[in-house]
Design an enzyme around this catalytic site. Sequence first.
Site, short mmCIF file in Angstrom:
data_model
loop_
_atom_site.label_atom_id
_atom_site.label_comp_id
_atom_site.label_asym_id
_atom_site.label_seq_id
_atom_site.Cartn_x
_atom_site.Cartn_y
_atom_site.Cartn_z
N GLY A 25 86.77 29.55 40.71
CA GLY A 25 87.85 30.61 40.26
C GLY A 25 88.97 29.56 39.68
N GLN A 27 90.92 26.82 40.62
CA GLN A 27 91.25 26.03 41.06
C GLN A 27 89.76 25.61 40.65
OE1 GLN A 27 93.33 23.25 41.86
NE2 GLN A 27 95.17 24.38 42.90
N ARG A 47 76.79 31.05 43.30
CA ARG A 47 76.47 31.55 43.38
C ARG A 47 75.36 32.64 42.13
NH1 ARG A 47 77.05 36.84 43.40
NH2 ARG A 47 79.59 36.91 42.82
N SER A 50 76.31 34.75 40.05
CA SER A 50 77.89 35.11 39.82
C SER A 50 78.54 35.36 38.02
CB SER A 50 78.06 33.29 40.13
OG SER A 50 79.57 32.41 39.84
N GLU A 83 88.57 31.93 53.13
CA GLU A 83 87.31 33.15 53.59
C GLU A 83 85.81 32.98 53.55
OE1 GLU A 83 88.71 36.30 50.17
OE2 GLU A 83 89.70 34.00 51.70
N PHE A 84 85.07 32.00 51.90
CA PHE A 84 83.73 32.48 52.12
C PHE A 84 83.41 30.35 52.54
CE2 PHE A 84 85.37 35.55 48.65
CZ PHE A 84 84.62 36.03 49.53
N HIS A 107 92.83 21.86 50.11
CA HIS A 107 92.86 23.18 51.16
C HIS A 107 92.92 23.19 52.54
CE1 HIS A 107 95.54 25.75 53.57
NE2 HIS A 107 95.32 27.04 52.65
N GLY A 133 95.63 27.18 39.79
CA GLY A 133 94.91 26.17 39.66
C GLY A 133 95.09 26.06 37.61
N GLU A 230 117.16 41.62 35.74
CA GLU A 230 118.10 40.99 36.60
C GLU A 230 117.29 40.80 37.31
OE1 GLU A 230 120.88 40.15 35.69
OE2 GLU A 230 120.88 40.86 34.05
#
Length: 347
Positions: A25, A27, A47, A50, A83-84, A107, A133, A230
Amino acid sequence: MKIYYDDDANIEIIQGMKVAIVGYGSQGHAHANNLHESGVDVTVALREGSSSWKKAEEAGLNVNTVSEAVKNSDLIMVLAPDEFQKDIYESEVQPNLKPNAILAFAHGFNIHFEKIIPAASNSVIMIAPKGPGHTVRSTYVNGGGVPSLIAVYKDALSDQEFSARDVALSYAKANGGTRAGVLETSFKEETETDLFGEQAVLCGGITALIKAGYETLVEAGYSPEMAYFECLHETKLITDLIQEGGIANMHYSISNTAEYGDYLSGPKVITDKTKEAMKEILENIQSGNFANEFLNDCRQSNDGSGGPFMKSNREATKTHPIEEVGRELRSKMKFLNSQKLVDKEIN
């Protein structure tokens, strides 16, 4: 606090390793391509089926399934969405890890909140560029780098000539981080400050402020186009000045009228109540409640694209009037489309 640059890192350490990048993705594509161009033996781990597999191959990278890539790697950088990561780790990474392989993250979320608990024999490090990324990649290509953080959660390299910290610095150098500067932190500090910065200021704070300003002007009878320029378009002009030389540098560049208005009206928008809300946000992060809320929402997704809270707010953002006006105005500004940071066809 010491800042590490190119001369402080030995790139040959990471060049002597086989590295698996799990995910391609924002990063993932940046790390994989940057390391590859720095002479590192990289395999993108995905995977089967993908949509990113073809993108990675077209970039000239080796691609394999997660399980096969992990078996052959000395360092595994886990860059799948937060989350994965737990499921990928337990089903495909952990069973195939070499006993002395190094686990790396950009992270600290899953390590700090103990969603992933590595084996004692595996070193665990972090290399976290402080930018999206796509910026990590474009800055590297242009000869620069994004400031980065490193951290060591566990060093199990007692039998090596180098430490886990040395590996983290070496990786950061291959990714372009030491061109800009690398700071050492902890998984706890990176995770909690990163989540707070995203929620209270960089993403949640800024976007809520932009939308509220836009709505205030339009509701007062001003044109949507003027309100867009603005309250949204000019944010980059201001943040560029702040990034270059700080808040005082921005004040030096803008008009006296604008600077006076900053001092007069800023504290009326960001009040003591705002700061109290920020403290509550930080406490929610520190306690682990946010992590659990986020993961619980994700578990309600059938297709991995976000849970009901995420989806409903994502749709509300897409249909907000400022987005409709912005799409039309940006389509007329050809210079914005000449060199995109985000090109979904390749990254």
